[in-house]
Design a protein around this motif. Structure first.
Motif, PDB file in Angstrom:
ATOM      1  N   TYR A   7       2.599  -9.527   3.489  1.00  0.00           N
ATOM      2  CA  TYR A   7       2.099  -8.534   3.438  1.00  0.00           C
ATOM      3  C   TYR A   7       1.728  -7.909   1.550  1.00  0.00           C
ATOM      4  O   TYR A   7       1.119  -7.584   1.349  1.00  0.00           O
ATOM      5  CB  TYR A   7       2.712  -7.009   3.953  1.00  0.00           C
ATOM      6  N   VAL A   8       3.069  -8.179   1.172  1.00  0.00           N
ATOM      7  CA  VAL A   8       3.308  -7.621  -0.268  1.00  0.00           C
ATOM      8  C   VAL A   8       2.605  -8.404  -0.941  1.00  0.00           C
ATOM      9  O   VAL A   8       2.203  -8.170  -1.943  1.00  0.00           O
ATOM     10  CB  VAL A   8       4.889  -7.052  -0.841  1.00  0.00           C
ATOM     11  N   ARG A   9       3.152 -10.104  -1.014  1.00  0.00           N
ATOM     12  CA  ARG A   9       2.181 -11.225  -1.538  1.00  0.00           C
ATOM     13  C   ARG A   9       0.527 -10.732  -1.618  1.00  0.00           C
ATOM     14  O   ARG A   9       0.244 -10.631  -3.390  1.00  0.00           O
ATOM     15  CB  ARG A   9       2.764 -12.114  -1.231  1.00  0.00           C
ATOM     16  N   ASN A  10       0.076 -10.200  -0.790  1.00  0.00           N
ATOM     17  CA  ASN A  10      -1.381  -9.661  -0.713  1.00  0.00           C
ATOM     18  C   ASN A  10      -1.746  -9.046  -1.630  1.00  0.00           C
ATOM     19  O   ASN A  10      -2.911  -9.134  -1.927  1.00  0.00           O
ATOM     20  CB  ASN A  10      -2.250 -10.310   0.392  1.00  0.00           C
ATOM     21  N   LEU A  11      -0.833  -7.567  -1.481  1.00  0.00           N
ATOM     22  CA  LEU A  11      -1.340  -6.358  -1.847  1.00  0.00           C
ATOM     23  C   LEU A  11      -1.104  -6.871  -3.268  1.00  0.00           C
ATOM     24  O   LEU A  11      -1.540  -5.947  -3.977  1.00  0.00           O
ATOM     25  CB  LEU A  11      -0.436  -5.004  -1.455  1.00  0.00           C
ATOM     26  N   GLY A  12       0.034  -7.266  -4.002  1.00  0.00           N
ATOM     27  CA  GLY A  12      -0.093  -7.658  -5.257  1.00  0.00           C
ATOM     28  C   GLY A  12      -1.375  -8.368  -5.754  1.00  0.00           C
ATOM     29  O   GLY A  12      -1.443  -8.215  -6.774  1.00  0.00           O
ATOM     30  N   GLU A  13      -1.784  -9.311  -4.941  1.00  0.00           N
ATOM     31  CA  GLU A  13      -2.758  -9.869  -5.252  1.00  0.00           C
ATOM     32  C   GLU A  13      -4.096  -8.882  -5.900  1.00  0.00           C
ATOM     33  O   GLU A  13      -5.450  -9.134  -6.606  1.00  0.00           O
ATOM     34  CB  GLU A  13      -3.452 -11.032  -4.446  1.00  0.00           C
ATOM     35  N   LEU A  14      -4.289  -8.096  -5.025  1.00  0.00           N
ATOM     36  CA  LEU A  14      -4.940  -7.592  -5.071  1.00  0.00           C
ATOM     37  C   LEU A  14      -5.223  -5.839  -5.474  1.00  0.00           C
ATOM     38  O   LEU A  14      -5.956  -5.716  -6.270  1.00  0.00           O
ATOM     39  CB  LEU A  14      -5.735  -6.128  -3.426  1.00  0.00           C
ATOM     40  N   ASN A  15      -4.148  -4.936  -6.118  1.00  0.00           N
ATOM     41  CA  ASN A  15      -4.016  -4.281  -6.954  1.00  0.00           C
ATOM     42  C   ASN A  15      -3.748  -4.791  -8.444  1.00  0.00           C
ATOM     43  O   ASN A  15      -3.954  -4.649  -8.975  1.00  0.00           O
ATOM     44  CB  ASN A  15      -1.464  -4.841  -7.416  1.00  0.00           C
ATOM     45  N   ALA A  16      -3.630  -6.684  -8.870  1.00  0.00           N
ATOM     46  CA  ALA A  16      -3.384  -6.624 -10.173  1.00  0.00           C
ATOM     47  C   ALA A  16      -5.148  -7.295 -10.507  1.00  0.00           C
ATOM     48  O   ALA A  16      -5.334  -6.718 -11.333  1.00  0.00           O
ATOM     49  CB  ALA A  16      -3.136  -8.291 -10.053  1.00  0.00           C
ATOM     50  N   ALA A  17      -6.081  -7.043  -9.253  1.00  0.00           N
ATOM     51  CA  ALA A  17      -7.298  -7.298  -9.730  1.00  0.00           C
ATOM     52  C   ALA A  17      -7.984  -5.791  -9.372  1.00  0.00           C
ATOM     53  O   ALA A  17      -9.549  -5.696 -10.428  1.00  0.00           O
ATOM     54  CB  ALA A  17      -7.868  -7.911  -8.810  1.00  0.00           C
ATOM     55  N   LEU A  18      -7.659  -4.546  -9.421  1.00  0.00           N
ATOM     56  CA  LEU A  18      -7.960  -3.564  -9.854  1.00  0.00           C
ATOM     57  C   LEU A  18      -7.109  -2.711 -10.515  1.00  0.00           C
ATOM     58  O   LEU A  18      -6.377  -3.231 -11.649  1.00  0.00           O
ATOM     59  CB  LEU A  18      -7.353  -2.451  -8.393  1.00  0.00           C
ATOM     60  N   PRO A  19      -8.237  -1.806 -11.300  1.00  0.00           N
ATOM     61  CA  PRO A  19      -8.348  -1.113 -12.897  1.00  0.00           C
ATOM     62  C   PRO A  19      -7.368  -0.007 -12.426  1.00  0.00           C
ATOM     63  O   PRO A  19      -6.751   0.553 -11.096  1.00  0.00           O
ATOM     64  CB  PRO A  19      -9.366  -0.127 -13.079  1.00  0.00           C
ATOM     65  N   ASN A  20      -6.475  -0.201 -13.445  1.00  0.00           N
ATOM     66  CA  ASN A  20      -4.935   1.261 -13.180  1.00  0.00           C
ATOM     67  C   ASN A  20      -4.192   0.782 -12.303  1.00  0.00           C
ATOM     68  O   ASN A  20      -3.165   1.015 -11.954  1.00  0.00           O
ATOM     69  CB  ASN A  20      -5.375   1.853 -13.102  1.00  0.00           C
ATOM     70  N   ARG A  21      -4.307  -0.449 -11.670  1.00  0.00           N
ATOM     71  CA  ARG A  21      -2.918  -1.168 -10.667  1.00  0.00           C
ATOM     72  C   ARG A  21      -2.964  -0.138  -9.684  1.00  0.00           C
ATOM     73  O   ARG A  21      -1.437  -0.100  -9.876  1.00  0.00           O
ATOM     74  CB  ARG A  21      -1.918  -2.031 -11.112  1.00  0.00           C
ATOM     75  N   PRO A  22      -3.808   0.765  -8.440  1.00  0.00           N
ATOM     76  CA  PRO A  22      -3.450   1.600  -7.812  1.00  0.00           C
ATOM     77  C   PRO A  22      -2.317   1.638  -7.221  1.00  0.00           C
ATOM     78  O   PRO A  22      -1.389   2.746  -7.051  1.00  0.00           O
ATOM     79  CB  PRO A  22      -4.769   2.287  -7.328  1.00  0.00           C
ATOM     80  N   TYR A  23      -1.338   0.501  -6.725  1.00  0.00           N
ATOM     81  CA  TYR A  23       0.028   0.168  -5.549  1.00  0.00           C
ATOM     82  C   TYR A  23       0.811  -0.149  -6.480  1.00  0.00           C
ATOM     83  O   TYR A  23       1.848  -0.916  -5.982  1.00  0.00           O
ATOM     84  CB  TYR A  23      -0.871  -0.778  -4.751  1.00  0.00           C
ATOM     85  N   GLN A  24       0.845   0.057  -7.625  1.00  0.00           N
ATOM     86  CA  GLN A  24       2.353  -0.755  -8.321  1.00  0.00           C
ATOM     87  C   GLN A  24       3.340  -0.246  -8.155  1.00  0.00           C
ATOM     88  O   GLN A  24       4.697  -0.375  -7.804  1.00  0.00           O
ATOM     89  CB  GLN A  24       1.785  -0.440 -10.546  1.00  0.00           C
ATOM     90  N   ALA A  25       3.576   1.509  -7.921  1.00  0.00           N
ATOM     91  CA  ALA A  25       4.445   2.554  -7.266  1.00  0.00           C
ATOM     92  C   ALA A  25       4.992   1.456  -6.274  1.00  0.00           C
ATOM     93  O   ALA A  25       6.143   1.849  -5.707  1.00  0.00           O
ATOM     94  CB  ALA A  25       3.670   3.447  -7.670  1.00  0.00           C
ATOM     95  N   TYR A  26       3.702   1.728  -4.840  1.00  0.00           N
ATOM     96  CA  TYR A  26       4.515   0.865  -3.997  1.00  0.00           C
ATOM     97  C   TYR A  26       5.169   0.007  -3.877  1.00  0.00           C
ATOM     98  O   TYR A  26       6.061  -0.422  -3.967  1.00  0.00           O
ATOM     99  CB  TYR A  26       3.229   1.462  -3.136  1.00  0.00           C
ATOM    100  N   LEU A  27       4.603  -0.752  -4.629  1.00  0.00           N
ATOM    101  CA  LEU A  27       5.241  -2.194  -4.926  1.00  0.00           C
ATOM    102  C   LEU A  27       6.812  -2.491  -5.397  1.00  0.00           C
ATOM    103  O   LEU A  27       7.899  -2.482  -5.351  1.00  0.00           O
ATOM    104  CB  LEU A  27       4.567  -3.037  -4.871  1.00  0.00           C
ATOM    105  N   VAL A  28       6.677  -1.540  -6.617  1.00  0.00           N
ATOM    106  CA  VAL A  28       8.515  -1.543  -7.212  1.00  0.00           C
ATOM    107  C   VAL A  28       8.924  -0.585  -6.363  1.00  0.00           C
ATOM    108  O   VAL A  28       9.891  -0.933  -6.422  1.00  0.00           O
ATOM    109  CB  VAL A  28       7.940  -0.191  -7.815  1.00  0.00           C
ATOM    110  N   LYS A  29       8.561   0.716  -4.835  1.00  0.00           N
ATOM    111  CA  LYS A  29       9.416   0.948  -4.169  1.00  0.00           C
ATOM    112  C   LYS A  29      10.298  -0.485  -3.848  1.00  0.00           C
ATOM    113  O   LYS A  29      11.077   0.396  -3.222  1.00  0.00           O
ATOM    114  CB  LYS A  29       8.876   1.957  -4.317  1.00  0.00           C
ATOM    115  N   GLN A  30       9.301  -0.708  -3.035  1.00  0.00           N
ATOM    116  CA  GLN A  30       9.482  -1.887  -2.005  1.00  0.00           C
ATOM    117  C   GLN A  30      10.397  -2.519  -2.688  1.00  0.00           C
ATOM    118  O   GLN A  30      12.087  -3.055  -1.746  1.00  0.00           O
ATOM    119  CB  GLN A  30       8.044  -2.260  -1.637  1.00  0.00           C
ATOM    120  N   ALA A  31      10.569  -3.110  -3.960  1.00  0.00           N
ATOM    121  CA  ALA A  31      11.345  -4.395  -4.709  1.00  0.00           C
ATOM    122  C   ALA A  31      12.479  -3.486  -4.928  1.00  0.00           C
ATOM    123  O   ALA A  31      13.690  -4.172  -4.700  1.00  0.00           O
ATOM    124  CB  ALA A  31      10.838  -4.411  -6.022  1.00  0.00           C
TER     125      ALA A  31
END
Length: 483
Positions: A417-441
């Motif tokens: 899940y986080v691998r693929n969310l990370g791929e989408l996040n990197a492709a979007l302006p302003n990386r909208p899921y960055q805070a979510y991914l940082v929280k999981q880490a």
């Protein structure tokens, strides 16, 4: 959650042989298996009080996972057998000369009880009467004579240098078996994801210390199972295809891309008109499910971005159009496991990997077409899954099966899940899921990590059920914010 549990809800046939590893004769030889019948069991030891848990080593025999656990702070050890059946056996051996001779055999001999699939021995001291000892875990299937043992291990000190991602991937690599080219204490398709995690780390950081693992894994396993990383499980083939696409991205070696193309064609050959289209889950079980079709879309779209064959993109778009209209995406924009006999959403759990793979697939489709609509759809699905309280209690990703040990399959899901969310996040302006991914880490690092940078099943804690699969998942959690 195990493949047996999934299959039971689909067809009786699917309850047989659900964990796909190397062929049984080869598995029996892992970890220096022998064929000795154990002598009479010793009485169980008085339980001791381990204060920590390190997965020191593992071995596989006939699909069973044999684990050696140590509490280095207390110089204690114990053994566990999982993914097994009642009457399967596990025990410890102890040595005071580094494993040259065995001083104590079959300590804590235990068998899996009726109705269970795992058992853990009592804890035993490594050091006795001033002598420093080492332990190994041994086990066997209850209906076979063959025995497998882990290596010998004693007390160690943790490595504390490097970033969390580096230390996580180092811990994952300590569970890699150079001889088999697979990861210990996990299965065939899980090893494809473990390899992908190592490749993700290299691509994100440029650290190439483990690049040798790619060729070793490929050469040791290209003739295993059905050959070219295929077998009866179509989703297994998809995981390996994606791993070899990653390997091609890192190395440029054409043989990895050729293998992924072979695997894509093998998967596509199972497309059928049942329920209007889609590829099937297993060549013997014509189930149309989410994971297999999401993988098919991502493999095809990824190949469309890496080859000149226009058929890959055409088929990826065809598969996505079918999937989008199949009914597997429910009213909450979450994805259930698959379709029932009436070709309707079967209402089975919304496993995290089913919420994730589609995000990477749509990201690849956008890259292949330039159509922003794919990213818009991916963002709608990602927002639904990142904000769902059932999947993210208190904002931390959790698998529906985590009230237990999640069997042999579930521990891998969150990493996907986080691998693929990370791929989408990197492709979007302003990386909208960055805070979510940082929280999981950060949460998994703080609450689900031992001193040796090994991670368990529960990212919000406590630290339990360590395996290469749980390590792979948490490693991906540390990598995803770095993309």
């Amino acid at each position: 959650m195990t493949r047996r549990a999934i299959g039971a809800a689909i067809a009786a046939l699917a309850t047989l042989g659900m964990i796909t590893l190397a062929a049984a004769p080869a598995a029996a030889s892992e970890g220096d298996a022998t064929t000795r019948r154990p002598a009479k069991a010793e009485p169980a030891a008085v339980p001791l009080a381990a204060t920590e848990d390190r997965l020191a080593d593992g071995a596989t025999i006939f699909g069973r996972q044999i684990e050696l656990h140590l509490s280095d702070a207390d110089a204690l050890g114990w053994a566990r057998i999982s993914s097994g059946d009642p009457t399967d056996e596990v025990w410890l051996d102890r040595s005071f000369d580094g494993g040259a001779t065995v001083a104590d055999e079959r300590l804590g001999y235990s068998t899996i009880p009726a109705g269970a699939r795992s058992v853990t021995t009592p804890e035993f001291a490594l050091n006795v009467d001033g002598k420093e000892g080492v332990l190994r875990a041994c086990g066997k299937a209850g209906n076979r004579d063959d025995v497998v043992c882990t290596g010998w291990f004693g007390v160690e000190e943790p490595q504390t240098e490097g970033t969390p991602a580096k230390r996580a991937v180092d811990a994952l690599m300590r569970l890699y078996n150079k001889d088999t080219g697979l990861w210990k204490t996990t299965g065939w398709w899980n090893s494809a994801n473990a390899l992908t995690a190592v490749l993700d780390y290299q691509l994100a950081t440029g650290d190439d210390r483990y690049e040798w693992v790619i060729a070793n894994t490929f050469d040791k396993n290209k003739d295993a199972q059905g050959g070219n990383f295929t077998n009866e499980y179509i989703d297994d083939t998809g995981w390996w295809a994606l791993a070899w696409i990653r390997a091609y991205d890192l190395t440029g070696d054409q043989r990895y891309l050729d293998t992924a193309i072979f695997d894509a064609e093998y998967m596509w050959d199972t497309w059928s008109d049942v329920c209007g289209g889609g590829v099937i889950w297993n060549i013997n079980v014509k189930y149309k499910n989410a994971v297999t079709n999401e993988l098919m879309i991502k493999v095809l779209a990824s190949l469309a971005n890496r080859s000149d064959d226009p058929s890959f993109l055409a088929r990826a778009k065809q598969n996505w159009a079918w999937f989008q209209g199949s009914g597997m995406i429910n009213s909450k924009n979450l994805i259930n496991d698959g379709l029932n006999d009436a070709c309707e959403n079967n209402g089975q759990p919304t496993w995290t990997y089913n919420q994730g793979i589609v995000l990477g697939a749509l990201t690849e489709l956008h890259a292949a077409t330039g159509d922003r609509g794919y990213l818009n759809t991916a963002q709608k699905l990602a927002t639904a899954s990142t904000q769902d309280a059932g999947i993210n209690p208190k904002g931390v990703l959790r698998e529906p099966c985590e009230s237990g040990d999640c069997g042999g399959d579930g521990p891998t899901f969150k990493g996907v899940y986080v691998r693929n969310l990370g791929e989408l996040n990197a492709a979007l302006p302003n990386r909208p899921y960055q805070a979510y991914l940082v929280k999981q880490a950060k949460t998994s690092y703080a609450k689900d990590r031992n001193r040796f940078d090994q991670y368990g099943l529960h990212w919000a804690g406590p630290i339990r059920y360590l395996s290469a699969a749980t390590q792979q998942s948490a490693t991906e959690a540390q990598i995803a914010p770095l993309r």
